[in-house]
Design a protein around this motif. Sequence first.
Motif, PDB file in Angstrom:
ATOM      1  N   UNK A  11      38.718  49.180  57.454  1.00 16.83           N
ATOM      2  CA  UNK A  11      39.736  48.249  57.919  1.00 16.83           C
ATOM      3  C   UNK A  11      41.065  48.578  57.239  1.00 16.83           C
ATOM      4  N   UNK A  12      41.949  49.335  57.891  1.00 17.04           N
ATOM      5  CA  UNK A  12      43.231  49.692  57.266  1.00 17.04           C
ATOM      6  C   UNK A  12      44.018  48.432  56.889  1.00 17.04           C
ATOM      7  N   UNK A  13      44.605  48.482  55.737  1.00 22.78           N
ATOM      8  CA  UNK A  13      45.397  47.351  55.279  1.00 22.78           C
ATOM      9  C   UNK A  13      44.623  46.316  54.501  1.00 22.78           C
ATOM     10  N   UNK A  14      43.298  46.384  54.541  1.00 24.91           N
ATOM     11  CA  UNK A  14      42.496  45.443  53.745  1.00 24.91           C
ATOM     12  C   UNK A  14      42.660  45.772  52.262  1.00 24.91           C
ATOM     13  N   UNK A  15      42.903  44.745  51.460  1.00 24.88           N
ATOM     14  CA  UNK A  15      43.151  44.983  50.024  1.00 24.88           C
ATOM     15  C   UNK A  15      42.387  44.016  49.120  1.00 24.88           C
ATOM     16  N   UNK A  16      41.402  43.318  49.670  1.00 26.48           N
ATOM     17  CA  UNK A  16      40.707  42.310  48.866  1.00 26.48           C
ATOM     18  C   UNK A  16      39.915  42.918  47.711  1.00 26.48           C
ATOM     19  N   UNK A  17      39.373  44.104  47.889  1.00 23.97           N
ATOM     20  CA  UNK A  17      38.646  44.763  46.787  1.00 23.97           C
ATOM     21  C   UNK A  17      39.621  45.145  45.674  1.00 23.97           C
ATOM     22  N   UNK A  18      40.726  45.734  46.053  1.00 23.48           N
ATOM     23  CA  UNK A  18      41.730  46.130  45.048  1.00 23.48           C
ATOM     24  C   UNK A  18      42.258  44.910  44.307  1.00 23.48           C
TER      25      UNK A  18
END
Length: 465
Positions: free
Chosen positions: A359-366
Amino acid sequence: MPSSLFGILNNARAGMAAQQLQLEVASHNLANANTEGYSRQRVELSARRPLFMPEGMLGTGVGVMDISRSRDALLDRQVRSSTSDLMGDQMRFNLLSEVETSFGEPGGSGLGATLDAFYSAWSDLANDPTGIGTRTVLVQRGQLLTEHLQHVSSGLDTVRTTAINQLSADATRANQLLGEVARLNREIVAAQSAGNSAPDLGDQRDRALDALSGLLDIEVHPQPRGDVNVTVGGISVVDGVSAESLSVSAGAGTWSIQTDAGFALTAPGGTVGAALRVLHDDLPAFRTALDDLARGIAETVNAAHSGGTSPNGATGLDFFDVSGGLANVTAGTLSLDAAILADADNVAAGTADGGGGYQPGANDVALAIAGLRTTGSAGYLAGGTAGEAYRGLVAQVGLAVSGASTDVAAGETLRTAALQRRESLVGVSTDEELVSVIQFQAAYAASARIVNVVDEMLQTLLSIA
């Protein structure tokens, strides 16, 4: 039988001989006024056994009983005890200072700064989750973190090696000194058995015992024959003319000093005891905390990262390599997972889309991993953050170094006071010796004058005859 002129002459001869010997000993004292470990000597004189005459007991002059040295067993014990404490504290301080240096704190080059930069790289990735450049920098920061952990772990290994080498060197030196004490015991007993005092040999033995006290916390037990026995923690290391040989025994991560008879010195004190303390107590505590920090970082980061999906479509990847089991990870072995090292696009910034794809743009892990900087975690971090765990370790090391430094300062004060008390007794005062020289010279001249008087009396007697 009335007294004779020859009796008077014999008294004068004995007086001249005694004063000559006292002058010789005084000159020996003055010659060694600045000799380290020298004890002031003195001639012990006593009136000879008198003759029983009808007129009463008649003195027969002076006799030399012994040449003694100024020494006090209590003062020696205080000096050696304080020396053992000080040398041990100094050794521990030096080793702990090496540990502190390996952390590089405080400063911008320490592990704390590297850990902070690592979490900042995750924040950067959260702000740019599709950027390959941010992923590359993140992998580099991760590598720097593992390398820094390995560097600190290597520093602990270096200190451990230094302590082991020092322990071996101290055992070798102790064996030399124990052998020297036993040899001097033999020579002193032989001299005293022949009726001769041996003050200079006694000084040599005391110097060896003083040096030995820096290595071990010794107890010295004088014997009637003139020799001494030496024990460490109740275990004999010198018995008369026999000395034990000490050796370093290692096994299962523990070290000990053992005698030929197989007895371990459980409380050796001195530098030997300090090296054992660092090996058995200080270093294991630091290493446990450091390894737990490494495991905690791997545990928390992997837990979040394995739930994400990378641009390559990979999911369930660990950021750090824990293939051998998390419990087996140490600060010295922690590394990035091979897939992460092979391709920065295997770094996951977010979770998958509804279909399980990237999912491009997903940043919840970071964001979750970046948040670990301030959010505590259970497991190896025990509810705290990696930064808190690290700061706690640095504080632990700092407190140990500070405590050792305080011990050294106190030990120096105590040892200096003990040395001064002993020196006031055993040291040579040139002023006092010069005064004594004048007294001995006057006494010698007086005895010589008696000889002249007797000679004149004999001449008078012969002239009458």
